[in-house]
Design a protein around this motif. Structure first.
Motif, PDB file in Angstrom:
ATOM      1  N   PHE A  22      42.571  41.066  99.391  1.00 52.14           N
ATOM      2  CA  PHE A  22      43.365  40.098  98.628  1.00 52.14           C
ATOM      3  C   PHE A  22      44.802  40.153  99.161  1.00 52.14           C
ATOM      4  O   PHE A  22      45.357  41.237  99.320  1.00 52.14           O
ATOM      5  N   VAL A  23      45.389  39.021  99.424  1.00 56.56           N
ATOM      6  CA  VAL A  23      46.743  39.028  99.978  1.00 56.56           C
ATOM      7  C   VAL A  23      47.769  38.568  98.940  1.00 56.56           C
ATOM      8  O   VAL A  23      48.742  39.258  98.660  1.00 56.56           O
ATOM      9  N   THR A  24      47.493  37.406  98.334  1.00 57.35           N
ATOM     10  CA  THR A  24      48.440  36.904  97.328  1.00 57.35           C
ATOM     11  C   THR A  24      47.742  36.786  95.989  1.00 57.35           C
ATOM     12  O   THR A  24      46.575  36.372  95.930  1.00 57.35           O
ATOM     13  N   PRO A  25      48.461  37.085  94.915  1.00 61.53           N
ATOM     14  CA  PRO A  25      47.848  36.931  93.598  1.00 61.53           C
ATOM     15  C   PRO A  25      47.576  35.462  93.292  1.00 61.53           C
ATOM     16  O   PRO A  25      48.351  34.595  93.697  1.00 61.53           O
ATOM     17  N   SER A  26      46.488  35.186  92.612  1.00 65.84           N
ATOM     18  CA  SER A  26      46.217  33.807  92.196  1.00 65.84           C
ATOM     19  C   SER A  26      47.092  33.501  90.978  1.00 65.84           C
ATOM     20  O   SER A  26      47.708  34.400  90.391  1.00 65.84           O
ATOM     21  N   GLN A  29      46.393  35.465  87.888  1.00 66.33           N
ATOM     22  CA  GLN A  29      46.786  36.868  88.072  1.00 66.33           C
ATOM     23  C   GLN A  29      48.301  37.016  87.955  1.00 66.33           C
ATOM     24  O   GLN A  29      48.796  37.933  87.300  1.00 66.33           O
ATOM     25  N   THR A  49      36.465  29.476  85.895  1.00 66.99           N
ATOM     26  CA  THR A  49      35.816  30.475  86.734  1.00 66.99           C
ATOM     27  C   THR A  49      36.216  30.210  88.191  1.00 66.99           C
ATOM     28  O   THR A  49      36.466  29.072  88.570  1.00 66.99           O
ATOM     29  N   LYS A  53      40.119  35.242  87.650  1.00 63.23           N
ATOM     30  CA  LYS A  53      40.415  35.739  86.299  1.00 63.23           C
ATOM     31  C   LYS A  53      39.870  37.159  86.064  1.00 63.23           C
ATOM     32  O   LYS A  53      40.432  37.900  85.271  1.00 63.23           O
ATOM     33  N   THR A  54      38.807  37.528  86.778  1.00 64.20           N
ATOM     34  CA  THR A  54      38.267  38.879  86.575  1.00 64.20           C
ATOM     35  C   THR A  54      39.327  39.927  86.935  1.00 64.20           C
ATOM     36  O   THR A  54      39.519  40.903  86.206  1.00 64.20           O
ATOM     37  N   ALA A  55      40.019  39.692  88.044  1.00 63.31           N
ATOM     38  CA  ALA A  55      41.078  40.639  88.415  1.00 63.31           C
ATOM     39  C   ALA A  55      42.269  40.508  87.467  1.00 63.31           C
ATOM     40  O   ALA A  55      42.976  41.487  87.218  1.00 63.31           O
ATOM     41  N   ASP A 307      27.643  33.090  90.120  1.00 60.35           N
ATOM     42  CA  ASP A 307      28.982  33.420  90.538  1.00 60.35           C
ATOM     43  C   ASP A 307      28.966  33.640  92.030  1.00 60.35           C
ATOM     44  O   ASP A 307      29.065  34.739  92.513  1.00 60.35           O
ATOM     45  N   ARG A 335      35.844  27.601  94.440  1.00 60.18           N
ATOM     46  CA  ARG A 335      36.246  28.924  93.949  1.00 60.18           C
ATOM     47  C   ARG A 335      37.065  29.669  94.996  1.00 60.18           C
ATOM     48  O   ARG A 335      36.956  29.397  96.181  1.00 60.18           O
ATOM     49  N   ALA A 336      37.825  30.611  94.507  1.00 60.09           N
ATOM     50  CA  ALA A 336      38.592  31.512  95.389  1.00 60.09           C
ATOM     51  C   ALA A 336      39.379  30.751  96.455  1.00 60.09           C
ATOM     52  O   ALA A 336      39.355  31.086  97.633  1.00 60.09           O
TER      53      ALA A 336
END
Ligand code: AMP
Length: 589
Positions: A22-26, A29, A49, A53-55, A307, A335-336
């Motif tokens: 992971f580089v940048t927070p969403s 987050q 979803t 959001k899980t992180a 998922d 997603r993502a």
């Protein structure tokens, strides 16, 4: 813009962030993590979803847990077994550098005593489905009386699935002074009730706007006759050779039958619905994750918790009853940070519902036409060329090359390429040349591929067809040669038995009509007319440039008929027989 370092995360979690790439927070987050780290507060987060959001709750939860204490400190409730497993696996990844932190997934369809044993060994975090959690509480297999944090993930889904009473009962076993973190894609009344009843002064954060759709998802719809629903689906799959999709149907029966048809037609497809055993569903999901299945046909209930990243298309084989369900369906793609497309195949009677989805989700849908056979063949051909270009050479073939070369050396490079792409292309070409194209419709159910179609093109009728030895490709070639207006001018060539249709951009209409003033096919004058073609059957043609004048057809004496002779023009003498539309022409010729 924040980084994971500036959000206030500890060393071990940052190490995991690095390891996971992971580089940048969403956005969720960035918004949730600092709040949850700084205060012991309740929170209501509206996030789809796939937004990370899980992180957003997982990272702060891990930071807050005391790993040296074995008692259960955090409970995450999620609507389905699949999601539960997914969250548990994410939590394990996030806490991979905290060896004494243990999490356990608790869900139905697996041994309850095994799960109880794992909890007994010490699990600071339990991820659970509400039904199994209730069961374990009732059997005294779990103690959640001292938890500090409770996460309700996909709260709207849990309530949709009828877990309100279970959630209420589970929360009654938890201490009042804990923090409750509620994550939901939408905010229906039921979720507000939970927030009011079980939370105190929650901070509210929203990713995007309330009830809005994911910006990475493009929405499209196709209006077709009910009988064309399946052919339209097939065409969409063929027009997207690298499709990786979930196709939503309303009933288990439709789900099963669409999947069966796709399998019969040679697609990597499977169904997932409530009539399958848990084992069967697990197998299907495994194959889908591994990409052995390209098209997963699902009911809404069975698809909850799917998922899987990288889904390119969500296809609504039928529209769902409510907009929230549509939002959930489309949330399976895009997603993502990836882009995705949510497609609706609808009949005209349902098409008006698109407007209300647009309004509620504050998004726009693009109305599209089902790809024609010609467009599909072209896409497949280019896809094949790209695949060939990107194929990594396997040196193992070297040993066979001398023999293969001696077989093929008489072919020129051009011939070789042509033959190579023809191998695959012919499959689609042979299939689609026999198929009627699906006429696009507008909301009133009329075909909208006509003279004044809103795509700025003109549709023509031409009195040559299959009986004259043409398929769409050979006719297209010939039209292009005859018109000489550039390579992309002729499109939507639709060859019928004794006549055909094609389109050009409207600016070329006069030039097209002029180019055919003096063209013969054998002894027969080639007649070309602007088609209104609203009924899709070739009636109601409107002549342009004096085309109704019989005398004109013999004008020019056929000197230029050489344009249309040769091996394509076999059997032209039989072209005057046939049904209602043809009778008109027989009179004329
Ligand atoms: P979620 O919304 O939690 O289901 O996350 C969707 C996917 O995005 C998961 O596979 C995560 O591992 C991934 N993900 C979450 N946050 C990030 C991030 N900041 N950068 C890249 N990928 C992420």
């Amino acid at each position: 813009m924040s980084t994971f370092q500036t959000l206030g995360l500890g060393e071990a979690v940052l190490q995991a962030v690095d390891a996971m790439g992971f580089v940048t927070p969403s956005e969720v987050q960035e918004k949730a993590i600092p709040i949850l780290l700084e205060n012991d507060t309740d929170i209501v987060a509206l996030a789809q979803t796939g937004t990370g959001k899980t992180a957003a709750f997982g990272f702060p939860l891990i930071e807050k847990i005391d790993p040296s204490n074995k008692k259960t400190q955090g409970l995450i409730l999620s609507p389905t077994r699949e999601l539960c497993l997914q969250i548990a696996s994410e939590i394990k990844n996030y806490s991979q550098f905290i060896p004494s932190l243990h999490s356990v997934a608790v869900y139905g369809g697996a041994s309850i005593s095994d799960q109880a044993r794992q909890i007994k060994r010490g699990a600071q975090i339990i991820v659970a489905t509400p039904g199994r959690m209730q069961d374990m509480i009732n059997r005294g297999m779990v103690d959640i009386s001292q938890i500090n944090y409770c996460v309700l993930d996909e709260a709207d889904e849990m309530l949709n699935m009828g877990f309100f009473e279970d959630i209420k009962a589970i929360l009654s076993h938890t201490p009042d002074e804990k923090s409750t973190w509620l994550f939901s894609a939408t905010m229906p009344k039921e979720v507000s009730i939970i927030a009011k009843k079980f939370m105190s002064n929650p901070v509210e954060i929203t990713v995007g706007t309330k009830n809005s759709s994911n910006k990475n998802v493009k929405h499209e719809y196709y209006i077709v006759a009910a009988r064309d629903r399946y052919p339209a689906l097939k065409r969409l799959a063929d027009a997207n050779p690298n499709i990786f999709s979930v196709i939503f149907c309303r009933t288990k029966r439709d789900t099963q039958s669409v999947a069966e048809k796709l399998i019969e037609d040679g697609y990597n497809a499977a169904a997932i619905h409530g009539d399958l055993s848990q084992n069967q569903r697990d197998l299907v999901m495994k194959s889908f994750r591994n990409r052995q299945i390209q098209m997963l046909v699902a009911t809404d209930v069975a698809a909850r918790g799917i998922d899987v990243n990288d889904i390119t298309h969500v296809i609504n084989y039928q529209l769902p009853d409510d907009i929230e369900t549509y939002n959930h369906r489309s949330g399976r793609t895009g997603r993502a940070g990836k882009e995705g497309t949510s497609v609706v195949i609808t009949t005209k009677s349902d098409a008006r519902r698109i407007k209300s989805i647009e309004r509620t989700l504050k998004t726009t849908f693009e109305k599209k036409n089902v790809p024609t056979g010609e467009e599909i063949c072209k896409t497949q051909l280019f896809n094949l060329a790209e695949k060939i270009e990107k194929t990594e050479i396997n040196d193992e073939v070297d040993q066979y090359l001398p023999e293969i070369n001696s077989h093929l050396e008489h072919l020129s490079k051009e011939e070789l390429i042509k033959k190579l792409v023809t191998v695959e292309f012919t499959r689609f070409h042979n299939y689609y040349k026999k198929m009627r194209d699906i006429q696009p419709m507008d909301e009133s159910g009329r075909s909208d591929r006509g003279e004044s179609s809103n795509d700025g093109s003109t549709r023509y009728f031409i009195n040559v067809g299959e009986k004259d030895g043409f398929d769409w490709m050979s006719l297209k070639d010939l039209l292009k040669d005859t018109l000489n207006l550039g390579s992309d001018v002729v499109n939507r060539v639709d060859v019928k038995d004794k006549f055909s249709f094609f389109n050009t951009p409207s600016e070329h209409t006069d030039a097209v009509l002029a180019a055919f003033e003096d063209i013969f096919l054998d002894e027969r004058k080639v007649n070309i007319e602007v088609s209104e073609n609203r009924g899709g059957g070739g009636r109601d043609r409107k002549r342009r440039g004096g085309g109704g004048d019989r005398g004109r057809f013999s004008k020019g004496g056929g000197n230029s008929r050489g344009n249309y002779k040769g091996d394509r023009s076999r059997n032209s003498s039989s072209s005057n027989s046939g049904g209602r539309d043809r009778r008109k022409r027989r009179d004329r010729y």
